[in-house]
Design a protein around this motif. Structure first.
Motif, PDB file in Angstrom:
ATOM      1  N   GLY A  71      34.015  58.910  62.950  1.00 37.49           N
ATOM      2  CA  GLY A  71      32.679  58.359  63.139  1.00 37.49           C
ATOM      3  C   GLY A  71      32.214  57.416  62.049  1.00 37.49           C
ATOM      4  N   THR A  72      33.132  56.770  61.367  1.00 39.78           N
ATOM      5  CA  THR A  72      32.765  55.842  60.305  1.00 39.78           C
ATOM      6  C   THR A  72      32.134  54.585  60.894  1.00 39.78           C
ATOM      7  N   GLN A  73      31.067  54.125  60.262  1.00 36.64           N
ATOM      8  CA  GLN A  73      30.362  52.905  60.678  1.00 36.64           C
ATOM      9  C   GLN A  73      30.939  51.726  59.902  1.00 36.64           C
ATOM     10  N   PRO A  74      31.587  50.773  60.582  1.00 34.66           N
ATOM     11  CA  PRO A  74      32.097  49.592  59.870  1.00 34.66           C
ATOM     12  C   PRO A  74      30.943  48.738  59.347  1.00 34.66           C
ATOM     13  N   ILE A  75      31.126  48.153  58.189  1.00 33.85           N
ATOM     14  CA  ILE A  75      30.129  47.256  57.617  1.00 33.85           C
ATOM     15  C   ILE A  75      30.808  45.954  57.216  1.00 33.85           C
ATOM     16  N   SER A  76      30.223  44.854  57.611  1.00 36.77           N
ATOM     17  CA  SER A  76      30.772  43.521  57.337  1.00 36.77           C
ATOM     18  C   SER A  76      30.303  43.060  55.965  1.00 36.77           C
ATOM     19  N   ARG A  77      31.119  43.253  54.956  1.00 39.37           N
ATOM     20  CA  ARG A  77      30.693  42.937  53.600  1.00 39.37           C
ATOM     21  C   ARG A  77      30.693  41.448  53.300  1.00 39.37           C
TER      22      ARG A  77
END
Length: 141
Positions: A71-77
């Protein structure tokens, strides 16, 4: 999470004096030393929490799939406005499901093993979630 750590040959020891209510959501802020940190924190955490991870990590076969599975939320760094939207989406999930969230305030792995400078995003997330309690997590090794 525990299966991934076991398969990687990682042994985890947990020490805590945290007397937090299990039903009360928290923002876990953990030191970041490797790409497997989220799995280590997840396997030693006594409650379920959502994780945040750099979006490109999800492109790595098996490793990325495992991230989605927990359930990890991807984040666009690389794109600040997209990263803000990603954090806002996570905050909305927090409001709906009242789950704890785990994030590395450093935003990237430490090359020395020491804490690096903190990013602003985790603290904006903390504000958006209504100033929930912060549970610090230190990873050694």
């Amino acid at each position: 999470c525990r299966c991934i750590c076991t398969a990687a040959g990682i042994s985890i020891t947990t020490e805590t004096n945290n007397k937090r209510e299990e039903e009360e959501p928290t923002l876990l802020m953990y030191s970041h030393v490797s790409n497997i940190d989220a799995f280590c924190v997840g396997s030693s955490c006594p409650f379920y929490c959502k994780f945040i991870g750099k979006a490109v990590i999800f492109l790595i076969p098996i490793f990325g799939w495992a991230g989605y599975a927990i359930g990890t939320q991807p984040i666009s760094r690389g794109n600040r406005s997209k990263a803000v939207k990603d954090l806002h989406a996570l905050q909305q999930k927090y409001r709906v499901y009242q789950r704890s969230i785990a994030i590395s305030p450093e935003g990237t792995r430490s090359k020395t093993g020491l804490l690096a400078a903190f990013k602003k995003g985790p603290f904006y997330l903390w504000q958006d979630c209504g100033h929930v309690s912060i549970t610090p997590v230190i990873i050694f090794g």
